[in-house]
Design a protein around this motif. Structure first.
Motif, mmCIF file in Angstrom:
data_model
loop_
_atom_site.group_PDB
_atom_site.id
_atom_site.type_symbol
_atom_site.label_atom_id
_atom_site.label_comp_id
_atom_site.label_asym_id
_atom_site.label_seq_id
_atom_site.Cartn_x
_atom_site.Cartn_y
_atom_site.Cartn_z
ATOM 1 N N CYS A 70 4.632 -6.856 1.489
ATOM 2 C CA CYS A 70 3.214 -6.765 1.860
ATOM 3 C C CYS A 70 2.683 -8.170 2.118
ATOM 4 C CB CYS A 70 2.451 -6.129 0.703
ATOM 5 S SG CYS A 70 0.659 -6.133 0.928
ATOM 6 N N CYS A 98 0.808 -1.216 0.000
ATOM 7 C CA CYS A 98 0.000 0.000 0.000
ATOM 8 C C CYS A 98 0.845 1.271 0.000
ATOM 9 C CB CYS A 98 -0.924 -0.012 1.218
ATOM 10 S SG CYS A 98 -0.038 0.018 2.784
ATOM 11 N N CYS A 119 5.908 -5.665 5.890
ATOM 12 C CA CYS A 119 4.932 -6.453 6.633
ATOM 13 C C CYS A 119 5.219 -7.952 6.655
ATOM 14 C CB CYS A 119 3.539 -6.142 6.111
ATOM 15 S SG CYS A 119 3.118 -4.391 6.391
#
Ligand code: SAH
Ligand code: SF4
Ligand code: F3S
Length: 458
Positions: free
Chosen positions: A51, A15, A85
């Protein structure tokens, strides 16, 4: 001893937050004397900013990583970093899976990259995933655009949507102070940036972790207050923000957006599902009726506002009838853009353990049907632009046509028109829209006296 500079390459998944973090980490690396290498296979340092929102996002990283791990066998001084992440989620386990890695660092450690690399260069394999208080940044990001910039306002997320890994990997909410945010925006204004996008996973939560209450007992700092506090920064002509949460979205915020001229009339408010039972099991904290009221209120204050959102199909237990409620919401609201995804079970989230998982076939069938409707509705929404004069902030050359430039309308529609990027970059110009497609527009530059004058000074 070598005197030539070492080079780096960053690949970013995920993101806008990750994009913003990558720009900060690139800034740290350049500050340390690293030079950007366009070709990852020539770089001495490779950083994957990762991500894990869905399984396919995570798997992509492993395939990239495998190739670079192999390259390290021929080039032992290659530095390999996994940030973001996946790093946070997997931690030490990543080192076992890819022993060639030098550094695994979670998103909260982005601006500690220099210290962490120092430890790597001292000969250590480093894992930095402990929860920390995120320090105000003193480094200068290397921003991809010279026109539009990301500005973090709140890190982390305290929600517990039952499908979502973000709280596990981004930690608890941490708001930056209004003063620090304004100082960053002022610096951007001085550097010639025209547009900023304020970022938070749940931007409406801004300020609830900051000290202080009003005499009425409300939080002293809210996101709406922040907009009033930063909207007049000189040089900045457009302010955007994402992501809004329907649970906390207020009419006061809507009024502020209507009132403050620099705030773009575009709202990104994910609804995830159009069915109340599903919303409840997602723990989203609102009903579809409440969501509809928010959009109605926005359209009462700003009839032309662009609305975008995210939605998930095939959440565990979702019936055909419940899915049809999502279709109905999309049909009724008419989104300008909707990001859709098939539900993906994520480690460490409650819904992943539920028994009523939906088959891949049903998920992909629902996704297709939803996407079909989304494209029809987006094309309808685009129609309203035809023949209109829109203000477009020019960002870049059209990569597919050197005679065209591209930029965005206030409502965030991508727009192309004939023009010279060297003259137009960073200008807000009037463009007459002559052609519309579902997700983009084409137009002609209108050389009104004012924009001509602006071009000359610019
Ligand atoms: N904070 C934002 C969303 C962050 S994640 C919000 O509250 O809306 C971005 C989007 O990814 C979400 O809006 C959701 O639509 C999607 N998403 C998150 N977890 C997912 C999962 N497990 N499977 C499929 N899509 C998911
Ligand atoms: Fe995930 Fe929900 Fe937080 Fe958004 S609000 S980041 S969907 S937990
Ligand atoms: Fe992905 Fe992390 Fe963003 S999981 S969507 S990069 S917060």
């Amino acid at each position: 001893m070598t005197t030539s500079k070492r080079s780096y390459h960053i690949t970013t998944f995920g993101c806008q937050m990750n994009k913003a973090d990558s720009e900060r980490m690139a800034g740290v690396l350049e500050d340390m004397g690293f030079e950007f290498a366009a070709d990852p296979n020539q770089a001495d340092l490779i950083l994957y900013n990762t991500c894990t929102i869905r399984d396919n996002a995570e798997q992509k990283v492993y395939s990239y990583l495998g190739r670079q791990a192999k390259r390290k066998h021929e080039k032992p001084d290659l530095t390999l970093i996994v940030a973001g992440c996946v790093a946070q989620q997997e931690g030490e386990a990543l080192l076992r899976r890819v022993p060639e890695l030098d550094l695994v660092m979670g998103p909260q450690h982005a601006n500690r990259l220099k210290d962490l690399l120092q430890q790597v260069f001292d000969g250590n394999q480093v894992v930095a995933t402990e929860a920390v208080h995120i320090m105000e940044d003193i480094t200068k990001p290397r921003r991809d655009s010279s026109v539009s910039a990301w500005v973090n306002v709140i890190y982390g997320c305290n929600e517990r949507c039952t499908y979502c890994v973000v709280p596990n990997v981004r930690g608890v909410e941490q708001s930056r102070t209004p003063e620090a945010i304004r100082a960053e925006i002022e610096e951007l204004g001085r550097q010639g940036y025209k547009e900023i996008t304020l970022l938070g996973q749940n931007i409406d939560a801004y300020g609830r972790d900051l000290p202080g209450t009003t005499p009425e007992g409300r939080h002293l700092h809210t996101f709406t207050d922040l907009l009033y506090f930063v909207h007049d920064v000189p040089g900045i002509e457009r302010i955007r923000f994402a992501t809004s949460h329907p649970r906390y979205f207020t009419e006061r915020l809507i009024r502020a957006c209507a009132e403050l001229p620099k705030i773009c009339k575009h709202f990104h408010i994910p609804f995830q599902s159009g069915d109340n039972e599903v919303l409840k099991r997602m723990a989203r904290g609102y009903t579809h009726e409440k969501y509809r009221r928010i959009i109605e209120t926005i359209r009462t204050y700003m009839p032309d506002a662009a609305i975008s959102a995210d939605a998930i199909v095939g959440f565990p237990g979702e019936t055909e009838a419940q899915f049809e409620n999502t279709l109905k919401l999309v049909e009724d609201i008419g989104f300008d853009i909707l990001n859709t995804a098939a539900y993906s079970p994520r480690p460490g989230t409650p819904a992943a353990l539920w028994e009523e998982q939906i088959s891949e076939e049903v998920k992909s069938d629902r996704l297709q049907r939803l996407n079909h409707l989304v494209a029809i509705k987006a094309a309808e929404r685009s129609q309203r632009y035809l023949g209109r004069i829109e203000q477009v902030l020019v960002e870049e050359q059209n990569p597919k046509d050197g005679n065209q430039v591209m930029g965005r309308t206030d409502g965030n529609r991508l727009t192309f028109f004939q023009g010279d990027i060297n003259e137009l970059k960073g200008q807000i110009v009037n463009v007459k829209i002559t052609e519309v497609r579902a997700f983009s527009l084409t137009g002609e530059l209108i050389p009104v006296a004012q924009s001509v004058a602006r071009l000359k000074v610019g």
